[in-house]
Design a protein around this motif. Sequence first.
Motif, PDB file in Angstrom:
ATOM      1  N   ALA A  59     -23.224   5.427  -7.542  1.00  0.00           N
ATOM      2  CA  ALA A  59     -23.433   5.963  -6.197  1.00  0.00           C
ATOM      3  C   ALA A  59     -24.913   6.205  -5.920  1.00  0.00           C
ATOM      4  O   ALA A  59     -25.410   5.911  -4.826  1.00  0.00           O
ATOM      5  CB  ALA A  59     -22.646   7.261  -6.024  1.00  0.00           C
ATOM      6  N   HIS A  60     -25.624   6.736  -6.896  1.00  0.00           N
ATOM      7  CA  HIS A  60     -27.056   6.973  -6.713  1.00  0.00           C
ATOM      8  C   HIS A  60     -27.808   5.658  -6.545  1.00  0.00           C
ATOM      9  O   HIS A  60     -28.709   5.548  -5.704  1.00  0.00           O
ATOM     10  CB  HIS A  60     -27.610   7.767  -7.899  1.00  0.00           C
ATOM     11  N   GLY A  61     -27.465   4.663  -7.339  1.00  0.00           N
ATOM     12  CA  GLY A  61     -28.141   3.377  -7.239  1.00  0.00           C
ATOM     13  C   GLY A  61     -27.857   2.659  -5.936  1.00  0.00           C
ATOM     14  O   GLY A  61     -28.776   2.200  -5.242  1.00  0.00           O
ATOM     15  N   LEU A  62     -26.590   2.570  -5.567  1.00  0.00           N
ATOM     16  CA  LEU A  62     -26.211   1.845  -4.355  1.00  0.00           C
ATOM     17  C   LEU A  62     -26.678   2.558  -3.089  1.00  0.00           C
ATOM     18  O   LEU A  62     -27.022   1.916  -2.096  1.00  0.00           O
ATOM     19  CB  LEU A  62     -24.697   1.644  -4.315  1.00  0.00           C
ATOM     20  N   SER A  63     -26.711   3.890  -3.101  1.00  0.00           N
ATOM     21  CA  SER A  63     -27.168   4.617  -1.914  1.00  0.00           C
ATOM     22  C   SER A  63     -28.672   4.464  -1.710  1.00  0.00           C
ATOM     23  O   SER A  63     -29.154   4.497  -0.570  1.00  0.00           O
ATOM     24  CB  SER A  63     -26.791   6.098  -2.000  1.00  0.00           C
ATOM     25  N   ARG A  64     -29.440   4.270  -2.791  1.00  0.00           N
ATOM     26  CA  ARG A  64     -30.865   3.947  -2.626  1.00  0.00           C
ATOM     27  C   ARG A  64     -31.029   2.539  -2.049  1.00  0.00           C
ATOM     28  O   ARG A  64     -31.946   2.299  -1.261  1.00  0.00           O
ATOM     29  CB  ARG A  64     -31.605   4.052  -3.963  1.00  0.00           C
ATOM     30  N   PHE A  65     -30.146   1.651  -2.431  1.00  0.00           N
ATOM     31  CA  PHE A  65     -30.173   0.311  -1.830  1.00  0.00           C
ATOM     32  C   PHE A  65     -29.871   0.394  -0.339  1.00  0.00           C
ATOM     33  O   PHE A  65     -30.431  -0.364   0.469  1.00  0.00           O
ATOM     34  CB  PHE A  65     -29.158  -0.599  -2.525  1.00  0.00           C
ATOM     35  N   SER A  66     -29.016   1.320   0.046  1.00  0.00           N
ATOM     36  CA  SER A  66     -28.708   1.547   1.453  1.00  0.00           C
ATOM     37  C   SER A  66     -29.980   1.889   2.231  1.00  0.00           C
ATOM     38  O   SER A  66     -30.189   1.423   3.360  1.00  0.00           O
ATOM     39  CB  SER A  66     -27.683   2.673   1.588  1.00  0.00           C
ATOM     40  N   SER A  67     -30.863   2.692   1.619  1.00  0.00           N
ATOM     41  CA  SER A  67     -32.141   3.030   2.253  1.00  0.00           C
ATOM     42  C   SER A  67     -33.051   1.808   2.346  1.00  0.00           C
ATOM     43  O   SER A  67     -33.786   1.634   3.331  1.00  0.00           O
ATOM     44  CB  SER A  67     -32.850   4.140   1.467  1.00  0.00           C
ATOM     45  N   VAL A  68     -33.017   0.956   1.321  1.00  0.00           N
ATOM     46  CA  VAL A  68     -33.821  -0.270   1.336  1.00  0.00           C
ATOM     47  C   VAL A  68     -33.413  -1.159   2.513  1.00  0.00           C
ATOM     48  O   VAL A  68     -34.267  -1.777   3.165  1.00  0.00           O
ATOM     49  CB  VAL A  68     -33.677  -1.039   0.005  1.00  0.00           C
ATOM     50  N   ILE A  69     -32.127  -1.211   2.801  1.00  0.00           N
ATOM     51  CA  ILE A  69     -31.641  -2.018   3.922  1.00  0.00           C
ATOM     52  C   ILE A  69     -32.232  -1.520   5.242  1.00  0.00           C
ATOM     53  O   ILE A  69     -32.578  -2.313   6.124  1.00  0.00           O
ATOM     54  CB  ILE A  69     -30.093  -1.989   3.983  1.00  0.00           C
ATOM     55  N   VAL A 102     -25.972  10.414   3.009  1.00  0.00           N
ATOM     56  CA  VAL A 102     -24.679  10.148   3.663  1.00  0.00           C
ATOM     57  C   VAL A 102     -24.013   8.924   3.048  1.00  0.00           C
ATOM     58  O   VAL A 102     -22.786   8.877   2.916  1.00  0.00           O
ATOM     59  CB  VAL A 102     -24.869   9.992   5.186  1.00  0.00           C
ATOM     60  N   SER A 103     -24.805   7.942   2.635  1.00  0.00           N
ATOM     61  CA  SER A 103     -24.231   6.768   1.959  1.00  0.00           C
ATOM     62  C   SER A 103     -23.615   7.166   0.618  1.00  0.00           C
ATOM     63  O   SER A 103     -22.533   6.680   0.253  1.00  0.00           O
ATOM     64  CB  SER A 103     -25.315   5.708   1.733  1.00  0.00           C
ATOM     65  N   GLU A 104     -24.296   8.031  -0.117  1.00  0.00           N
ATOM     66  CA  GLU A 104     -23.774   8.495  -1.411  1.00  0.00           C
ATOM     67  C   GLU A 104     -22.450   9.228  -1.232  1.00  0.00           C
ATOM     68  O   GLU A 104     -21.471   8.951  -1.932  1.00  0.00           O
ATOM     69  CB  GLU A 104     -24.792   9.413  -2.084  1.00  0.00           C
ATOM     70  N   VAL A 105     -22.421  10.150  -0.287  1.00  0.00           N
ATOM     71  CA  VAL A 105     -21.185  10.906  -0.037  1.00  0.00           C
ATOM     72  C   VAL A 105     -20.092   9.973   0.484  1.00  0.00           C
ATOM     73  O   VAL A 105     -18.921  10.101   0.105  1.00  0.00           O
ATOM     74  CB  VAL A 105     -21.447  12.060   0.948  1.00  0.00           C
ATOM     75  N   GLY A 106     -20.470   9.021   1.330  1.00  0.00           N
ATOM     76  CA  GLY A 106     -19.492   8.048   1.820  1.00  0.00           C
ATOM     77  C   GLY A 106     -18.866   7.263   0.680  1.00  0.00           C
ATOM     78  O   GLY A 106     -17.663   6.982   0.697  1.00  0.00           O
ATOM     79  N   PHE A 107     -19.674   6.915  -0.312  1.00  0.00           N
ATOM     80  CA  PHE A 107     -19.168   6.201  -1.486  1.00  0.00           C
ATOM     81  C   PHE A 107     -18.120   7.038  -2.210  1.00  0.00           C
ATOM     82  O   PHE A 107     -17.036   6.545  -2.552  1.00  0.00           O
ATOM     83  CB  PHE A 107     -20.321   5.873  -2.428  1.00  0.00           C
ATOM     84  N   TYR A 108     -18.432   8.320  -2.452  1.00  0.00           N
ATOM     85  CA  TYR A 108     -17.479   9.200  -3.139  1.00  0.00           C
ATOM     86  C   TYR A 108     -16.182   9.332  -2.348  1.00  0.00           C
ATOM     87  O   TYR A 108     -15.080   9.286  -2.914  1.00  0.00           O
ATOM     88  CB  TYR A 108     -18.078  10.593  -3.333  1.00  0.00           C
ATOM     89  N   LEU A 109     -16.307   9.502  -1.037  1.00  0.00           N
ATOM     90  CA  LEU A 109     -15.113   9.679  -0.208  1.00  0.00           C
ATOM     91  C   LEU A 109     -14.285   8.400  -0.163  1.00  0.00           C
ATOM     92  O   LEU A 109     -13.046   8.454  -0.126  1.00  0.00           O
ATOM     93  CB  LEU A 109     -15.513  10.100   1.203  1.00  0.00           C
ATOM     94  N   GLY A 110     -14.971   7.255  -0.157  1.00  0.00           N
ATOM     95  CA  GLY A 110     -14.237   5.982  -0.203  1.00  0.00           C
ATOM     96  C   GLY A 110     -13.410   5.861  -1.470  1.00  0.00           C
ATOM     97  O   GLY A 110     -12.237   5.479  -1.425  1.00  0.00           O
ATOM     98  N   VAL A 111     -14.035   6.152  -2.617  1.00  0.00           N
ATOM     99  CA  VAL A 111     -13.319   6.108  -3.886  1.00  0.00           C
ATOM    100  C   VAL A 111     -12.162   7.093  -3.893  1.00  0.00           C
ATOM    101  O   VAL A 111     -11.043   6.769  -4.311  1.00  0.00           O
ATOM    102  CB  VAL A 111     -14.282   6.409  -5.056  1.00  0.00           C
ATOM    103  N   LEU A 112     -12.420   8.296  -3.384  1.00  0.00           N
ATOM    104  CA  LEU A 112     -11.397   9.344  -3.395  1.00  0.00           C
ATOM    105  C   LEU A 112     -10.200   8.962  -2.529  1.00  0.00           C
ATOM    106  O   LEU A 112      -9.064   9.281  -2.861  1.00  0.00           O
ATOM    107  CB  LEU A 112     -12.015  10.649  -2.877  1.00  0.00           C
ATOM    108  N   SER A 113     -10.459   8.222  -1.459  1.00  0.00           N
ATOM    109  CA  SER A 113      -9.344   7.821  -0.583  1.00  0.00           C
ATOM    110  C   SER A 113      -8.449   6.792  -1.277  1.00  0.00           C
ATOM    111  O   SER A 113      -7.288   6.625  -0.885  1.00  0.00           O
ATOM    112  CB  SER A 113      -9.895   7.231   0.728  1.00  0.00           C
ATOM    113  N   TRP A 114      -8.986   6.104  -2.269  1.00  0.00           N
ATOM    114  CA  TRP A 114      -8.185   5.116  -3.009  1.00  0.00           C
ATOM    115  C   TRP A 114      -7.387   5.748  -4.136  1.00  0.00           C
ATOM    116  O   TRP A 114      -6.289   5.293  -4.459  1.00  0.00           O
ATOM    117  CB  TRP A 114      -9.096   4.033  -3.576  1.00  0.00           C
ATOM    118  N   LEU A 115      -7.931   6.794  -4.737  1.00  0.00           N
ATOM    119  CA  LEU A 115      -7.281   7.408  -5.908  1.00  0.00           C
ATOM    120  C   LEU A 115      -5.925   8.011  -5.558  1.00  0.00           C
ATOM    121  O   LEU A 115      -5.721   8.499  -4.467  1.00  0.00           O
ATOM    122  CB  LEU A 115      -8.195   8.482  -6.497  1.00  0.00           C
TER     123      LEU A 115
END
Length: 255
Positions: free
Chosen positions: A147-157, A242-255
Amino acid sequence: MMDEVAKFALAVQFLTRLPIPARIKFTPERMAGSVAYYPLVGLLVGGLSALIFWAASLALPVLVSVILAVSAGFLLTGGFHEDGLADTFDGIGGGLTRERSLEIMKDSRIGTYGTLALACMIALKVAALSEMAHVSPFLVLGLLPAAHGLSRFSSVIVIATSKYVRDEGTGKPVARGSSALTLTIASVTAAAILAGLIWAGPPMLAAYGVIGLVAGHMLMRAFFERKLKGYTGDTLGAVQQVSEVGFYLGVLSWL
């Protein structure tokens, strides 16, 4: 190769409080190129936070371990991204015009909108990670770095697809960091993180996480770009959070 090492070191220095060797030479070109390594720095921060969670969970309850892991992230970055989140919400929420919003965002004081946004983000992180840890502690160990890695990529975008709107500011040195090489390195790193997630767990877990991250990215950009007509250093931090939290919530919605 040494030039790329220097860029990575500058990315670490810019995004975290971790020390780097004094012999690393700063140049504007290297600083702009350091954007390529934002996802890798995120992976490092998330990995260290996961390590704190693992160590704490050996003797402490899940909730306490998660709070310590999240707090470790604050300490590692100096609350850099959280500060950007608070400033963004203060500026957009409190400014009637673009100019007034940018003025508020430069103010070091935190207001009501920023306080509420920060409290909600921290609460959502802790709640989501705690729920995951109750399913399996290994989820937290794997998802924190991702989540930390991908959310930093979100900022790069954002850097690559939007316009920096200030003449000066914390985001100015990296505003030119959208070259083909920079984006390739950042994209390959993000793809490797995603591939690791797919390999380690069910592919749908990674898919839902990415869906949540993309939703967070788009919602945050819709929140500030309509008024600012671009981005600032503060909004990059807000997108990351917000991207990091969105990632966690996405995973949580699947569990």
